[in-house]
Design a protein around this motif. Structure first.
Motif, PDB file in Angstrom:
ATOM      1  N   ASP A 128       0.835  -1.211   0.000  1.00 46.82           N
ATOM      2  CA  ASP A 128       0.000   0.000   0.000  1.00 46.82           C
ATOM      3  C   ASP A 128       0.871   1.264   0.000  1.00 46.82           C
ATOM      4  O   ASP A 128       0.552   2.244  -0.678  1.00 46.82           O
ATOM      5  N   GLN A 129       1.968   1.246   0.754  1.00 48.11           N
ATOM      6  CA  GLN A 129       2.889   2.392   0.737  1.00 48.11           C
ATOM      7  C   GLN A 129       3.504   2.569  -0.648  1.00 48.11           C
ATOM      8  O   GLN A 129       3.619   3.689  -1.143  1.00 48.11           O
ATOM      9  N   ASN A 138      -3.710   0.215  -9.342  1.00 45.68           N
ATOM     10  CA  ASN A 138      -4.848   0.078  -8.431  1.00 45.68           C
ATOM     11  C   ASN A 138      -5.094  -1.383  -8.048  1.00 45.68           C
ATOM     12  O   ASN A 138      -6.177  -1.746  -7.614  1.00 45.68           O
ATOM     13  N   LYS A 139      -4.078  -2.210  -8.211  1.00 52.03           N
ATOM     14  CA  LYS A 139      -4.215  -3.628  -7.872  1.00 52.03           C
ATOM     15  C   LYS A 139      -4.383  -3.775  -6.363  1.00 52.03           C
ATOM     16  O   LYS A 139      -3.697  -3.128  -5.579  1.00 52.03           O
ATOM     17  N   PRO A 140      -5.294  -4.637  -5.925  1.00 58.96           N
ATOM     18  CA  PRO A 140      -5.450  -4.863  -4.479  1.00 58.96           C
ATOM     19  C   PRO A 140      -4.153  -5.409  -3.871  1.00 58.96           C
ATOM     20  O   PRO A 140      -3.543  -6.340  -4.413  1.00 58.96           O
ATOM     21  N   ALA A 145       0.371  -9.377  -2.866  1.00 52.79           N
ATOM     22  CA  ALA A 145       1.082 -10.133  -1.833  1.00 52.79           C
ATOM     23  C   ALA A 145       0.934 -11.636  -2.056  1.00 52.79           C
ATOM     24  O   ALA A 145       1.918 -12.383  -1.944  1.00 52.79           O
ATOM     25  N   LEU A 146      -0.265 -12.085  -2.378  1.00 52.00           N
ATOM     26  CA  LEU A 146      -0.476 -13.508  -2.613  1.00 52.00           C
ATOM     27  C   LEU A 146       0.305 -13.981  -3.837  1.00 52.00           C
ATOM     28  O   LEU A 146       0.902 -15.060  -3.819  1.00 52.00           O
ATOM     29  N   SER A 184       5.386  -6.611 -13.252  1.00 51.55           N
ATOM     30  CA  SER A 184       4.149  -6.845 -14.005  1.00 51.55           C
ATOM     31  C   SER A 184       2.940  -6.143 -13.369  1.00 51.55           C
ATOM     32  O   SER A 184       2.001  -5.775 -14.050  1.00 51.55           O
ATOM     33  N   TYR A 185       3.000  -5.959 -12.058  1.00 50.26           N
ATOM     34  CA  TYR A 185       1.902  -5.268 -11.371  1.00 50.26           C
ATOM     35  C   TYR A 185       2.017  -3.753 -11.506  1.00 50.26           C
ATOM     36  O   TYR A 185       1.087  -3.036 -11.176  1.00 50.26           O
TER      37      TYR A 185
END
Length: 187
Positions: A128-129, A138-140, A145-146, A184-185
């Motif tokens: 988030d930081q 805007n990926k959760p 993390a998963l 990629s994110y």
């Protein structure tokens, strides 16, 4: 004999023989008590597995808590290296944390979303930081993390199954794949 004595014996058996060699009889012998006496402290082998999983996760949590990088992306890089080091230098403790078929293992997504995993909560905070600094769009954070955790654990499993020609090759592929996953994110 106390629960701690039995858990110490279980850790010793796990560290010496790994998950396949972990039996109630071996733990009892190491703790110098009868298998039946163990059941006063652990209802069954599943309860012992849960305790070993919790112990492995606590070890992992201490490692992650010691990461000192301030920048969230640098912190994530250190996390990736710490995970690799944990898997390679403490393989049985790593197995206890991530591979034991423990009945009370955390379940995705609910346990992670509510913060039941202190380490995953730290990872989500750093993601988030990083998002506030322009990474990950805007990926959760939980999804990112998963993905990182699954990729890292999958590559460690492949290494354990001798799917790489050398440890050096494994380390290179591990680092490259996780870096590519992060990148990629950010697209």
């Amino acid at each position: 004999m106390t629960r701690d004595t039995i858990l110490t014996a279980a850790r010793a058996v796990l560290d010496r023989e790994g998950v396949p060699g972990l039996t109630v009889r071996k733990v009892a012998a190491r703790a110098k008590l009868s298998p039946m006496a163990m059941y006063r402290h652990f209802a069954d082998k599943s309860a012992l597995l849960d305790a070993l999983m919790d112990d492995g996760l606590a070890t992992w949590g201490k490692i992650v808590s010691s990461i000192s990088a301030e920048d969230p992306m640098a912190w994530l890089e250190e996390l990736i290296e710490a995970y690799l080091n944990f898997a390679l230098t403490k393989p049985h403790r790593f197995d206890a944390a991530f591979m034991l078929p423990a009945p009370s293992a955390r379940q995705f997504p609910d346990d992670f979303a509510v913060g039941r995993s202190p380490v995953m909560a730290m990872v989500i905070l750093r993601i988030d930081q990083a998002k506030s600094n322009g990474w990950f769009g805007n990926k959760p954070a939980l999804d990112v993390a998963l993905s990182l955790a699954a990729l890292a654990q999958g590559l460690v499993s492949m290494h354990r199954a001798n799917r790489f020609s050398s440890e050096a090759q494994f380390k290179t592929i591990y680092r490259t794949a996780l870096r590519h996953c992060i990148e990629s994110y950010s697209v």
